[in-house]
Design an enzyme around this catalytic site. Structure first.
Site, PDB file in Angstrom:
ATOM      1  N   HIS A 245      37.679  32.655  29.820  1.00 49.05           N
ATOM      2  CA  HIS A 245      37.666  31.177  29.791  1.00 49.05           C
ATOM      3  C   HIS A 245      37.002  30.542  31.010  1.00 49.05           C
ATOM      4  O   HIS A 245      36.101  29.711  30.895  1.00 49.05           O
ATOM      5  CB  HIS A 245      39.108  30.668  29.735  1.00 49.05           C
ATOM      6  CG  HIS A 245      39.897  31.144  28.570  1.00 49.05           C
ATOM      7  ND1 HIS A 245      39.781  30.604  27.315  1.00 49.05           N
ATOM      8  CD2 HIS A 245      40.849  32.109  28.469  1.00 49.05           C
ATOM      9  CE1 HIS A 245      40.616  31.193  26.485  1.00 49.05           C
ATOM     10  NE2 HIS A 245      41.270  32.121  27.158  1.00 49.05           N
TER      11      HIS A 245
HETATM   12  O1  RIB Z   1      43.680  28.649  28.660  1.00 47.22           O
HETATM   13  C1  RIB Z   1      42.899  29.390  29.532  1.00 47.22           C
HETATM   14  C2  RIB Z   1      43.246  29.081  30.962  1.00 47.22           C
HETATM   15  O2  RIB Z   1      44.604  29.413  31.158  1.00 47.22           O
HETATM   16  C3  RIB Z   1      42.458  29.849  31.982  1.00 47.22           C
HETATM   17  O3  RIB Z   1      42.216  29.032  33.101  1.00 47.22           O
HETATM   18  C4  RIB Z   1      43.341  31.002  32.314  1.00 47.22           C
HETATM   19  O4  RIB Z   1      43.144  31.444  33.630  1.00 47.22           O
HETATM   20  C5  RIB Z   1      44.726  30.501  32.044  1.00 47.22           C
HETATM   21  O5  RIB Z   1      45.360  30.029  33.137  1.00 47.22           O
END
Ligand code: RIB
Ligand code: CA
Length: 325
Positions: A245
């Site tokens: 992500h």
């Molecule tokens: O939903 C994805 C996010 O949540 C990313 O930043 C990951 O590191 C988690 O914290």
């Protein structure tokens, strides 16, 4: 060069993003600010410092906000990132360096004021540090170059509830402040991050190429993280892999043309069954009677489409460079 403050809760995908930023020739990381989220904030700060020094980079790292703006603190998701946020590393090399003593929000204020209109805030955790920086110094809203947030979901289902993404759900009040601050802001949410899969084999190849503790550590962390994602999204992963992500926030920084976007008012649901939902106002021509949706409110550029293969290719090319010092 893109001057960046990286606001992060490392976290495995945070580590992937950090190493991309350190390796990319057009990104200058001025500092790393840390928040609770994937781990408690003291662990987040320790991980950011460790990962950075392990790769031979000397960048200020600060410890930031420890709990949400309004709601009570939650429990970090050790089943996704490990108890230590890095997939339960069996050991760590000595790291004698210390944190920069400033709270993260103060570091953001100082750094943005020192480089007016030059600094991009790339935020990939809950948004309390940015909200606190705005409270300390509202002038920074007009002094930053841009804010890029990994968080939220416009049309894609959530990952902590049917409508909420984790970073926003962890501190929805802070997120609503950040989306409403009036600075140039881009949301990189699940609408695009769920389109980009990084396979475990890529990290194995990078570790093999470099034979360095930094890429070995990254591989260990990603192996753990892939177990979670490959189990959860069996239909998506033919081979072990994960959604990276936070990496996508830096892709927007360096390759904005690879993203299709919509612009509109974004508000965050702060309580109830839809807590953490990011709602994008998609129809400006409708005159909604409910207050809070005025068309003159600050707008957010929301990423809806992405060239996934180009992102994966750039990630691999960048990490294959001789970027460790
Ligand atoms: O939903 C994805 C996010 O949540 C990313 O930043 C990951 O590191 C988690 O914290
Ligand atoms: Ca994160």
């Amino acid at each position: 060069m893109h001057k960046v403050i990286f606001d992060t809760d490392p976290g495995v995908d945070d580590a992937i993003a950090l190493y991309f930023a350190l390796a990319h020739p057009s990104i200058e990381v001025l500092g790393i600010t840390t928040t609770f989220g994937n781990v408690h904030v003291h662990q987040a700060a320790a991980n950011a410092l460790y990962l950075t020094r392990l790769a031979g980079h000397r960048i200020p790292v600060t410890q930031g906000i420890a709990s949400p703006w309004v709601q009570p603190p939650g429990t970090p998701p050790a089943f996704i990132h490990g108890d230590d946020g890095l997939g339960n590393l069996p050991r760590r090399l000595p790291c004698p360096d210390a944190l920069d003593p400033r709270p993260s929000a103060q570091f953001i204020v100082d750094t943005v004021r020192a480089h007016p209109h030059e600094v991009s805030l790339v935020a990939v955790g809950p948004l309390g540090n940015l909200a606190l920086a705005l409270k300390l110094a509202p002038d920074i809203a007009s002094l930053v170059r841009q804010v890029i947030v990994m968080g939220g979901a416009a049309l894609e289902p959530g990952n902590v509830s049917p409508v909420a993404e984790a970073n926003i759900w962890n501190d929805p009040h802070a997120a609503d402040i950040v989306f409403g601050a009036g600075w140039p802001i881009t949301m990189v949410g699940l609408d695009v991050t769920h389109q980009v899969v990084t396979e475990l084999v890529l990290f194995e190849q990078l570790a093999q190429l470099h034979r360095h503790p930094a890429t070995d550590t990254l591989l260990h962390a990603v192996q753990f993280y892939c177990q979670f994602y490959s189990g959860l999204h069996k239909h998506r992963f033919a081979t072990p892999g994960c959604f990276a992500h936070d990496l996508l926030a830096f892709m927007v920084l360096v390759q904005p043309d690879w993203f299709g976007t919509e612009s509109g008012v974004v508000r965050v649901v702060t309580e109830g069954i839809a807590k953490g939902q990011t709602v994008l106002r998609r129809r400006d021509f409708v005159d909604y009677p409910q207050s809070g949706w005025e068309t003159q409110r600050p707008r957010t550029l929301v990423c809806m489409e992405v060239d996934a293969q180009a992102c994966v290719d750039l990630f691999v090319q960048t990490l294959a460079r001789p970027w460790m010092r």
